[in-house]
Design an enzyme around this catalytic site. Structure first.
Site, PDB file in Angstrom:
ATOM      1  CB  CYS A 303     -25.809   3.097   2.474  1.00 10.75           C
ATOM      2  SG  CYS A 303     -25.252   2.070   1.088  1.00 10.75           S
ATOM      3  CG  HIS A 351     -21.740   4.763   1.676  1.00 12.95           C
ATOM      4  ND1 HIS A 351     -22.509   4.009   2.533  1.00 12.95           N
ATOM      5  CD2 HIS A 351     -21.717   6.018   2.199  1.00 12.95           C
ATOM      6  CE1 HIS A 351     -22.915   4.771   3.541  1.00 12.95           C
ATOM      7  NE2 HIS A 351     -22.454   5.994   3.366  1.00 12.95           N
ATOM      8  CG  HIS A 363     -24.083   8.436   5.761  1.00 15.12           C
ATOM      9  ND1 HIS A 363     -22.877   7.876   5.399  1.00 15.12           N
ATOM     10  CD2 HIS A 363     -23.835   9.070   6.942  1.00 15.12           C
ATOM     11  CE1 HIS A 363     -21.947   8.156   6.293  1.00 15.12           C
ATOM     12  NE2 HIS A 363     -22.498   8.880   7.243  1.00 15.12           N
TER      13      HIS A 363
END
Length: 391
Positions: A303, A351, A363
């Site tokens: 990420c 994240h 993402h």
């Protein structure tokens, strides 16, 4: 990464503007729908229910991603420390060479003095001394040396002192590098352990159970998309009101060049819009590439590796980890989010995705998944930590 992060969140501190009553109501509706669908009752044979397995897998993926960010931090520290250690070792080698040259020059003077019988004992004692500075300070010895010999003594003392200091620094740096490498191994093992446990749980599911999980996942995505549309309408309404107040006209929040400004006035920020357009163009080109923990591209990403690469394409350097990226810009509310902004998730900030407008982001979700567009509410409103404008 649509389900791996589902974890009850505490009502801790949130960035102003993240929550709205309408979205909170939607979140409650989502929870009710999922509870009805998941069939959470334990099975008669004592096995965990499907909902329990799903939650456990989600938690393991969350823990794996958190461990991945720790791995990224340890890897970055190890890389920097290795460069520092290598540099110090090179410096020690160069200084050792200079020290040897200074010693050889003094040795030639000592040999000449020995042949002529002039002050040989003192010079020999100087070369064998543990602390040559002691002799350097003795007027009797220095008075017997020529200016050239004094310069040679001075060079020797300086190089010896610098070399000893460099060797000590190199030794300490090597010890720090060893510690960093050990931390990296521990972090890597933690990621692999969590991913292994998640794969083991999933491998036990029957085809029917996997189909039911897919149905639950689809319902969750539909609810997330509904909330994304609601956010887009809210942003459009706020922007239209701000532009009307300033005498302008409303525009679509899905375009980075017309998104509301940080001040909420609705005025454009051409510099940010230009960079965001470049960043988003790069992000869209990565869609479909696999998530690989620790990866920074160009063929795969985790990420934070993706968001770092996205903004690098726009000429903006971001730190490697989510822990540092969250501090690399200006925090704004979710209602004021503009395309290009970074959306961070969970209390441990483990994240991140890049906002593309209309309540959506790009993402790298989780192992086994691919870079994709998804609602910022993919794991519920409570999962959103903050929004950061990086440039």
């Amino acid at each position: 990464m649509a389900s791996q992060h589902r974890k009850p969140r505490s009502a801790g501190a949130r960035v102003a503007g993240i929550r709205t009553p309408a979205l909170a109501t939607a979140a409650l509706t989502s929870v009710a729908l999922l509870s009805q669908t998941a069939n959470a009752a334990p099975s008669d044979d004592g096995k965990p229910s499907l909902e329990e397995v799903e939650k456990k897998v989600d938690d393991l993926y969350r823990q794996a991603e958190s461990a991945t960010e720790k791995y990224n931090a340890a890897k970055e520290k190890t890389t920097k420390q290795r460069k520092r250690t290598d540099g110090l070792v090179d410096d020690v080698a160069q200084r050792t060479q200079k020290l040897n040259e200074a010693r050889e020059e003094l040795g030639s003077y000592a040999a000449a003095q020995y042949r002529t019988g002039a002050s040989a004992p003192d010079t020999a004692a100087f070369l064998l001394a543990d602390t040559p500075q002691d002799y350097f300070d003795q007027n009797q010895l220095m008075s017997r040396l020529t200016d050239r010999q004094k310069g040679a003594v001075d060079d020797y003392v300086t190089e010896r002192s610098a070399t000893m200091k460099q060797r000590q620094e190199a030794t300490e740096s090597l010890a720090t590098l060893t510690d960093a490498q050990n931390d990296l191994k521990i972090a890597k093992a933690a990621v692999q352990k969590k991913l292994g446990e998640a794969r083991e749980l999933l491998s036990r599911l029957t085809a029917q159970e996997k189909a039911r999980l897919a149905a639950i996942e689809k319902q969750r995505q539909e609810e997330a998309a509904r909330k994304a549309a609601e956010l887009a309408r809210q942003q459009a309404a706020e922007q239209a009101a701000a532009q009307q107040e300033s005498g302008g006209t409303s525009a679509d929040t899905g375009s980075s060049s017309t998104a509301p400004s940080p001040s909420g006035s609705g005025s454009e920020d051409p510099s940010y819009a230009t960079k965001a357009d470049k960043a988003l163009a790069f992000a869209r080109a990565q869609i479909g590439k696999p998530y690989v923990w620790g990866a920074t591209g160009p063929d795969s990403y985790d990420c934070s590796g993706l968001t770092q690469a996205v903004w690098k394409a726009a000429g903006v350097t971001l730190p490697r980890t989510t822990y540092d990226q969250v501090n690399a810009g200006t925090t704004v509310s979710l209602a004021d989010a503009r395309p290009g902004d970074l959306i961070f998730f969970y209390d441990d900030v483990s994240h991140v995705g890049v906002y593309i407008g209309n309540g959506m982001m790009i993402h790298a979700p989780k192992p086994g998944a691919y870079v994709r567009e998804e609602s910022v509410f993919y794991d519920g409103e409570s999962g959103i930590h903050s929004v950061v404008r990086p440039a």
